[in-house]
Design a protein around this motif. Structure first.
Motif, PDB file in Angstrom:
ATOM      1  N   MET A 258     -31.090  -1.132 -29.532  1.00  0.00           N
ATOM      2  CA  MET A 258     -30.995   0.021 -28.689  1.00  0.00           C
ATOM      3  C   MET A 258     -29.489   0.355 -28.107  1.00  0.00           C
ATOM      4  SD  MET A 258     -33.943   0.962 -28.849  1.00  0.00           S
ATOM      5  CE  MET A 258     -33.995   2.460 -27.523  1.00  0.00           C
ATOM      6  N   GLU A 259     -28.685  -0.738 -28.150  1.00  0.00           N
ATOM      7  CA  GLU A 259     -27.508  -0.215 -27.423  1.00  0.00           C
ATOM      8  C   GLU A 259     -26.593   0.354 -28.533  1.00  0.00           C
ATOM      9  OE1 GLU A 259     -26.657  -0.960 -24.271  1.00  0.00           O
ATOM     10  OE2 GLU A 259     -28.669  -1.464 -23.891  1.00  0.00           O
ATOM     11  N   GLU A 260     -26.811   0.066 -29.737  1.00  0.00           N
ATOM     12  CA  GLU A 260     -26.061   1.077 -30.588  1.00  0.00           C
ATOM     13  C   GLU A 260     -26.736   2.391 -30.688  1.00  0.00           C
ATOM     14  OE1 GLU A 260     -23.144   1.979 -33.182  1.00  0.00           O
ATOM     15  OE2 GLU A 260     -23.471  -0.070 -32.355  1.00  0.00           O
ATOM     16  N   VAL A 261     -27.860   2.666 -30.740  1.00  0.00           N
ATOM     17  CA  VAL A 261     -28.360   4.055 -30.489  1.00  0.00           C
ATOM     18  C   VAL A 261     -27.863   4.800 -29.400  1.00  0.00           C
ATOM     19  CG1 VAL A 261     -30.719   5.585 -30.308  1.00  0.00           C
ATOM     20  CG2 VAL A 261     -30.474   3.340 -32.059  1.00  0.00           C
ATOM     21  N   LYS A 262     -27.773   3.957 -28.166  1.00  0.00           N
ATOM     22  CA  LYS A 262     -27.433   4.623 -26.900  1.00  0.00           C
ATOM     23  C   LYS A 262     -25.967   5.322 -27.043  1.00  0.00           C
ATOM     24  CE  LYS A 262     -30.549   2.337 -23.656  1.00  0.00           C
ATOM     25  NZ  LYS A 262     -30.504   1.365 -22.640  1.00  0.00           N
ATOM     26  N   LYS A 263     -25.077   4.237 -27.859  1.00  0.00           N
ATOM     27  CA  LYS A 263     -23.683   4.663 -28.005  1.00  0.00           C
ATOM     28  C   LYS A 263     -23.661   5.884 -28.779  1.00  0.00           C
ATOM     29  CE  LYS A 263     -22.021  -0.153 -27.350  1.00  0.00           C
ATOM     30  NZ  LYS A 263     -21.218  -1.341 -28.041  1.00  0.00           N
ATOM     31  N   GLN A 264     -24.428   5.967 -29.759  1.00  0.00           N
ATOM     32  CA  GLN A 264     -24.400   6.842 -30.882  1.00  0.00           C
ATOM     33  C   GLN A 264     -24.784   8.460 -30.229  1.00  0.00           C
ATOM     34  OE1 GLN A 264     -26.881   5.675 -34.212  1.00  0.00           O
ATOM     35  NE2 GLN A 264     -25.154   4.461 -34.998  1.00  0.00           N
ATOM     36  N   ASN A 265     -25.653   8.303 -29.377  1.00  0.00           N
ATOM     37  CA  ASN A 265     -26.433   9.460 -28.643  1.00  0.00           C
ATOM     38  C   ASN A 265     -25.134   9.955 -27.741  1.00  0.00           C
ATOM     39  OD1 ASN A 265     -28.563   9.341 -30.016  1.00  0.00           O
ATOM     40  ND2 ASN A 265     -29.811   8.528 -28.236  1.00  0.00           N
ATOM     41  N   GLN A 266     -24.769   8.934 -27.185  1.00  0.00           N
ATOM     42  CA  GLN A 266     -23.548   9.391 -25.867  1.00  0.00           C
ATOM     43  C   GLN A 266     -22.433   9.910 -26.863  1.00  0.00           C
ATOM     44  OE1 GLN A 266     -23.805   9.276 -22.615  1.00  0.00           O
ATOM     45  NE2 GLN A 266     -22.144  10.444 -22.814  1.00  0.00           N
ATOM     46  N   SER A 267     -22.056   9.215 -27.939  1.00  0.00           N
ATOM     47  CA  SER A 267     -20.908  10.189 -28.840  1.00  0.00           C
ATOM     48  C   SER A 267     -21.035  11.391 -29.285  1.00  0.00           C
ATOM     49  CB  SER A 267     -20.815   9.205 -29.908  1.00  0.00           C
ATOM     50  OG  SER A 267     -20.127   8.054 -29.669  1.00  0.00           O
TER      51      SER A 267
END
Length: 71
Positions: free
Chosen positions: A53-62
């Motif tokens: 989930m943290e990786e998904v959040k980072k990708q979404n923020q990018s």
């Protein structure tokens, strides 16, 4: 009627045959739930997900940052 052979139940069911057929019957309930969670994103199945989930959040923020800068 007394059965001394542990291969059969009192009613005469062959335990080893039942185990063999169960082994050939496909996925268990838990295996099916896990498969659905991993392939369909099912609701309420997060415990079976291998998504970071943290990786998904980072990708979404990018993506959001990129879209803001592009506009």
């Amino acid at each position: 009627m007394e059965h001394k052979d542990n291969r059969y139940t009192i009613s005469g069911t062959d335990i080893e045959e039942v185990k063999r057929k169960n082994g050939q019957s496909g996925m268990s309930y838990n295996e099916a739930i896990e498969w659905m969670a991993k392939t369909t994103g099912g609701r309420g199945t997060a415990i079976y997900s291998d998504t970071n989930m943290e990786e998904v959040k980072k990708q979404n923020q990018s993506v959001q940052d990129y879209n803001k800068n592009k506009a």
